[in-house]
Design an enzyme around this catalytic site. Sequence first.
Site, PDB file in Angstrom:
ATOM      1  N   ALA A  78       0.727  -1.522   0.216  1.00 35.77           N
ATOM      2  CA  ALA A  78      -0.181   0.227   0.419  1.00 35.77           C
ATOM      3  C   ALA A  78       1.183   1.463   0.140  1.00 35.77           C
ATOM      4  O   ALA A  78       2.102   1.160   0.505  1.00 35.77           O
ATOM      5  CB  ALA A  78      -0.988  -0.015   1.112  1.00 35.77           C
ATOM      6  N   ASP A  79       0.869   2.848  -0.633  1.00 38.45           N
ATOM      7  CA  ASP A  79       0.988   3.667  -0.490  1.00 38.45           C
ATOM      8  C   ASP A  79       0.022   5.042  -0.284  1.00 38.45           C
ATOM      9  O   ASP A  79      -0.947   4.254  -0.583  1.00 38.45           O
ATOM     10  CB  ASP A  79       2.111   4.063  -1.683  1.00 38.45           C
ATOM     11  CG  ASP A  79       2.472   4.996  -1.374  1.00 38.45           C
ATOM     12  OD1 ASP A  79       3.929   4.110  -0.886  1.00 38.45           O
ATOM     13  OD2 ASP A  79       2.767   6.215  -1.691  1.00 38.45           O
ATOM     14  N   THR A  80      -0.152   5.681   0.586  1.00 35.96           N
ATOM     15  CA  THR A  80      -0.769   6.538   0.706  1.00 35.96           C
ATOM     16  C   THR A  80      -0.668   8.370   0.594  1.00 35.96           C
ATOM     17  O   THR A  80       0.736   7.752   0.956  1.00 35.96           O
ATOM     18  CB  THR A  80      -1.370   6.815   2.611  1.00 35.96           C
ATOM     19  OG1 THR A  80      -1.484   5.226   2.922  1.00 35.96           O
ATOM     20  CG2 THR A  80      -2.430   7.680   2.841  1.00 35.96           C
TER      21      THR A  80
END
Length: 202
Positions: A78-80
Amino acid sequence: MLLHEKLKPYRIILASQSPRRQQLLRDAGIDYQLATGYRVDEIYPETLPVETVPAYLSELKSRAYPFPLDDIDILVTADTVVCLQGEIIGKPADRQQAVAILSRLSGNRHTVITGVTLRAARAAHTFSVTSDVFFRCLTTEEIEYYIDRYQPYDKAGAYGIQEWIGYVGIRRIEGSFYNVMGLPIQQLYIKLSEFLADIQGK
């Protein structure tokens, strides 16, 4: 059948050092193993539309995983990103930068986008979730108190919604609260169930 029961034959591998993501998976009842440490240069093309950057980076992290996946493995990456007026706001390098970032977010709406990639031995799926966050106008004293007490240097946008600044500074959010924490756990729960059906051929 509940998802955690469907997942019993599988090994969920979480490739994230974020304690928030780890907590959210645990609290959702999803057992996982942490990926052994590997580094990824989170570089993306400057021409990439802002809203597609988290998905691009989550796929980049997934492809960089250095070990082959067994049939029972499901890798989660994941990446935010935090976006303000079309600009990606990263993690602050120091106190001065953290103050500057929160001063910009103060009194404004910003957008938090998380991209998530699920990958098995013979299939992969990526999705993104967007939330809008509205800060009230913060005083300099409030900003400095939060930064000095919580030191949010590992957080995009220089804040954690689950911390003091979220309690006193956020007027409202539109979208998933947990997405702002770093993982849209409700969507992940649904997508994992769908992904299982896909890889099982149902």
